[in-house]
Design an enzyme around this catalytic site. Structure first.
Site, PDB file in Angstrom:
ATOM      1  N   ARG A 145       0.831  -1.202   0.000  1.00 34.83           N
ATOM      2  CA  ARG A 145       0.000   0.000   0.000  1.00 34.83           C
ATOM      3  C   ARG A 145       0.866   1.252   0.000  1.00 34.83           C
ATOM      4  O   ARG A 145       1.897   1.316   0.711  1.00 34.83           O
ATOM      5  CB  ARG A 145      -0.866  -0.021   1.258  1.00 34.83           C
ATOM      6  CG  ARG A 145      -1.888   1.091   1.365  1.00 34.83           C
ATOM      7  CD  ARG A 145      -2.948   0.988   0.330  1.00 34.83           C
ATOM      8  NE  ARG A 145      -4.126   1.795   0.639  1.00 34.83           N
ATOM      9  CZ  ARG A 145      -5.081   2.036  -0.252  1.00 34.83           C
ATOM     10  NH1 ARG A 145      -5.024   1.558  -1.485  1.00 34.83           N
ATOM     11  NH2 ARG A 145      -6.129   2.751   0.091  1.00 34.83           N
ATOM     12  N   THR A 195      -8.205   0.925 -10.697  1.00 29.51           N
ATOM     13  CA  THR A 195      -7.858  -0.335 -10.017  1.00 29.51           C
ATOM     14  C   THR A 195      -8.084  -1.560 -10.914  1.00 29.51           C
ATOM     15  O   THR A 195      -8.855  -1.516 -11.860  1.00 29.51           O
ATOM     16  CB  THR A 195      -8.631  -0.444  -8.683  1.00 29.51           C
ATOM     17  OG1 THR A 195      -8.438   0.749  -7.958  1.00 29.51           O
ATOM     18  CG2 THR A 195      -8.202  -1.609  -7.836  1.00 29.51           C
ATOM     19  N   GLY A 238     -13.277  -1.283  -8.013  1.00 25.96           N
ATOM     20  CA  GLY A 238     -14.607  -0.686  -7.826  1.00 25.96           C
ATOM     21  C   GLY A 238     -14.755   0.154  -6.579  1.00 25.96           C
ATOM     22  O   GLY A 238     -15.860   0.315  -6.076  1.00 25.96           O
ATOM     23  N   ASP A 265      -7.579   8.321  -0.096  1.00 25.98           N
ATOM     24  CA  ASP A 265      -8.323   7.285   0.629  1.00 25.98           C
ATOM     25  C   ASP A 265      -8.294   7.517   2.144  1.00 25.98           C
ATOM     26  O   ASP A 265      -8.963   6.820   2.897  1.00 25.98           O
ATOM     27  CB  ASP A 265      -7.765   5.879   0.322  1.00 25.98           C
ATOM     28  CG  ASP A 265      -8.390   5.298  -0.936  1.00 25.98           C
ATOM     29  OD1 ASP A 265      -9.230   5.976  -1.559  1.00 25.98           O
ATOM     30  OD2 ASP A 265      -8.036   4.166  -1.312  1.00 25.98           O
TER      31      ASP A 265
HETATM   32  N1  GLU Z   1      -8.344   3.331  -3.866  1.00 25.35           N
HETATM   33  C1  GLU Z   1      -9.313   2.291  -3.712  1.00 25.35           C
HETATM   34  C2  GLU Z   1      -8.939   1.376  -2.579  1.00 25.35           C
HETATM   35  O1  GLU Z   1      -7.790   1.199  -2.283  1.00 25.35           O
HETATM   36  C3  GLU Z   1      -9.520   1.499  -4.938  1.00 25.35           C
HETATM   37  C4  GLU Z   1     -10.107   2.322  -5.999  1.00 25.35           C
HETATM   38  C5  GLU Z   1     -10.930   1.561  -6.986  1.00 25.35           C
HETATM   39  O2  GLU Z   1     -11.168   0.390  -6.853  1.00 25.35           O
HETATM   40  O3  GLU Z   1     -11.356   2.180  -7.929  1.00 25.35           O
HETATM   41  O4  GLU Z   1      -9.788   0.790  -1.990  1.00 25.35           O
END
Ligand code: GLU
Length: 592
Positions: free
Chosen positions: A121, A410, A497, A450
């Site tokens: 991450r 993603t 998603g 996030d």
């Molecule tokens: N940034 C999101 C996450 O880490 C994912 C973004 C996405 O799935 O479009 O949960």
């Protein structure tokens, strides 16, 4: 070092896959995917289940699938294939993931029969403060105000994570795994329909001169579908990592370029430094797991909420007999949405980087706790939202809830190799095209959005607030399911998603494990989610038909496009593999 020459490697159907993709890329919309069956039970075009004997990859782009397949065929492990496919994805699906971002990876080790997870991450730079996303008047910034530029760029973790996994589980030489990505970047790849579509929609990418020159033509229009796009800068970056290893990214010229790009943004600079890049560490973590009926399901632990929230949703559903019960469909739908709501109430309250905040993971998954929470669910009426969090009182009082939304990029891949190693990996640069900052031929993430933009609510701290060197909470949910008794893997799955990932994965798990739906149908079914607010049903699918009945139960219903990208592989009783790719994106399955 084993080197596979692309010309030596010829498999008939793979060649036809490549031409299918080129054809698909150039075909008019109404005949886009001629490999798919004409229709499914509910009108969505299914991508048919692919079966094979030994090894398989399901991933979001045909060229990435080919590259991963080639590695599997050459005796590479599922980890080798994942690294290779990821480098190609970075090139051909640049909006979604790449070395400028991060991700999470689960691997099932067939020798120990254990699941290990890797946390790559992105991490907040050392110099950030909790007010990173606050305006001068103390209000939070608008999402794109924070996203575009350097401010939201976290220390990229993908390469360090892949390196760690490769040290543990790779078989082929590291440098080989970058060859296909580098060659494709040099020779060019056809712009896919989805990339073209997202380029057309995007309002910010053109503001970065490097991205503008790469993604758009002289009249500032996105390159058309099928246009052969070359990326010499990315080829050079991969060649550097190929020969100089991961250090050339975190210490070398690439590091200089990244730091310069982030800190010298004219209107929204960020705080990333060389020290941040040098000190980044990927982390091996124990996954979170739950026994669910006859299965043992494992997902990603915090800082992702993905594992915990998927497992809580399932734990809350366990009481219902979803297989044999003649329960009307609407009742099942309602129960699932209520369970999701409860899982999200805890998620929003408790989950953050466990190196900064004590997340009561065991307490939230304890069967007594889930049984107690489950009693809140009623058959004939919906719970009013937002439902307050449960969990241990002491923890609950320590924090205020955070409903931070996620973006829409993603990518997820699932892989099984011939030795029985299983990979489930979700990677991301957060929003589509991330921070809209291009350097070295790839895009930088905006993953720091996030975090909760607000550090506290009514004087109570938010667990997921910005802090130096902290990882933002994620929803990514790479998942591996084992048979409880034999410890044999039965399913690998995940999706992009944003925070809807949790619903996509939980719903698909129920469809496969409880309702025994074939995998292709399970992932194509219309989505429904409740993230402790409105109930969302996927527009244009059978899920939307439930609207009136759900409203009668008190749900506030919204119809939405829900572009999941579920990529999954089932390991059948007889050892054969069955793989599926989400019809909502461009993925394919290849196996032998
Ligand atoms: N940034 C999101 C996450 O880490 C994912 C973004 C996405 O799935 O479009 O949960």
């Amino acid at each position: 070092m084993l080197f596979i020459s692309p010309t030596r490697f010829k498999v008939g159907f793979m060649a036809s896959m490549a031409s299918a993709f080129l054809l698909m890329a150039c075909a008019p919309a109404h005949q886009k995917d001629h490999r798919a069956t004409p229709e499914s039970a509910h009108g969505r075009t299914l991508k048919p289940l692919v079966k094979s004997q030994k090894a398989m990859i399901s991933v979001a782009n045909p060229l990435a699938a080919q590259a991963g397949y080639k590695i599997l065929r050459a005796g590479g492990t599922a980890i080798d294939a994942a690294i290779t496919a990821q480098m190609v994805l970075n090139l051909v699906e640049p909006q979604s993931s790449g070395i400028g971002g991060g991700g999470f990876l689960l691997v099932y080790d067939p020798h120990t029969k254990k699941i290990i997870s890797y946390d790559g991450r992105e991490t907040a730079p050392k110099k950030v403060t909790p007010s990173l996303f606050l305006k001068e008047n103390g209000e939070k910034m608008a999402f794109f105000e924070a996203t575009v530029g350097g401010r939201a760029v976290g220390i990229p973790g993908l390469l360090k994570m892949l390196q760690l996994a490769h040290q543990d589980y790779g078989r082929l030489d590291w440098s080989l795994l970058f060859e296909d990505g580098a060659q494709l970047a040099e020779k060019g790849f056809p712009v896919s329909p989805r990339l073209h579509h997202l380029l057309k929609k995007d309002r910010f990418l053109k503001k970065d001169p490097i991205a503008k020159a790469y993604f758009y033509n002289k009249s500032a229009q996105p390159h058309p579908v099928g246009h052969l796009l070359k990326n010499p800068a990315f080829a050079q970056s991969l060649r550097q990592i190929q020969s100089g290893g991961v250090d050339s990214f975190y210490f070398g010229q690439l590091a200089d370029k990244i730091v310069d790009k982030v800190t010298s943004h004219p209107t929204n600079p960020g705080l990333l430094s060389h020290g941040d890049l040098m000190s980044y560490k990927a982390i091996k973590r124990a996954p979170v797991c739950l026994d669910y009926r006859s299965y043992h399901i494992c997902g990603m632990a915090p800082p992702s909420s993905g594992g915990l929230s998927v497992l809580q949703t399932l734990g809350l559903m366990e009481k219902y007999d979803l297989n044999n019960d003649p329960k009307p469909l609407i009742d099942r739908t309602h129960l699932f949405l209520e369970a999701s709501k409860l899982a999200f109430s805890d998620r929003n309250h408790f989950i953050a980087d466990p190196d900064f905040v004590k997340v009561p993971t065991d307490e939230l998954l304890a069967s007594n706790y889930l049984i107690g929470r489950q009693t809140l669910i009623q058959h004939n009426q919906t719970l009013k939202t937002p439902v307050p969090a449960g969990g241990p009182l002491l923890y609950r009082q320590a924090f205020a809830p955070d409903n931070t939304e996620h973006g829409l990029s993603t990518t997820h891949m699932s892989i099984v190799d011939s030795q029985g190693m299983v990979v489930s990996m979700t990677t991301s640069i957060e929003n589509a095209f991330g921070a809209r900052q291009m350097v070295g031929g790839f895009l930088l993430n905006n993953q720091l959005t996030d975090f909760s933009f607000l550090p506290e609510k009514n004087g109570v701290k938010i667990a997921n607030r910005v802090e130096p060197l902290k990882r933002p909470r994620s929803s990514m949910a790479p998942t591996i399911v084992l048979d409880q008794e034999t410890k044999r893997p039965v399913l690998t799955i995940g999706s992009p998603g944003g925070s809807r990932i949790i619903g996509y994965v939980a719903q698909s798990l129920i469809a496969v494990l409880d309702e025994k739906k074939p995998l292709d149908q399970a992932i194509a079914q219309g989505h429904m989610t409740n993230r402790n607010g409105a109930t969302e049903l996927e527009k244009g699918t059978e899920a939307a038909h439930n609207r009136a009945q759900l409203e009668a139960l008190g749900h506030q219903v919204k119809l939405k496009d829900m572009t999941s990208g579920l990529h999954a592989i089932q390991i059948l009783q007889d050892g054969r593999l069955a793989g599926a790719a989400d019809p909502r994106r461009e993925g394919v399955v290849l196996g032998y």
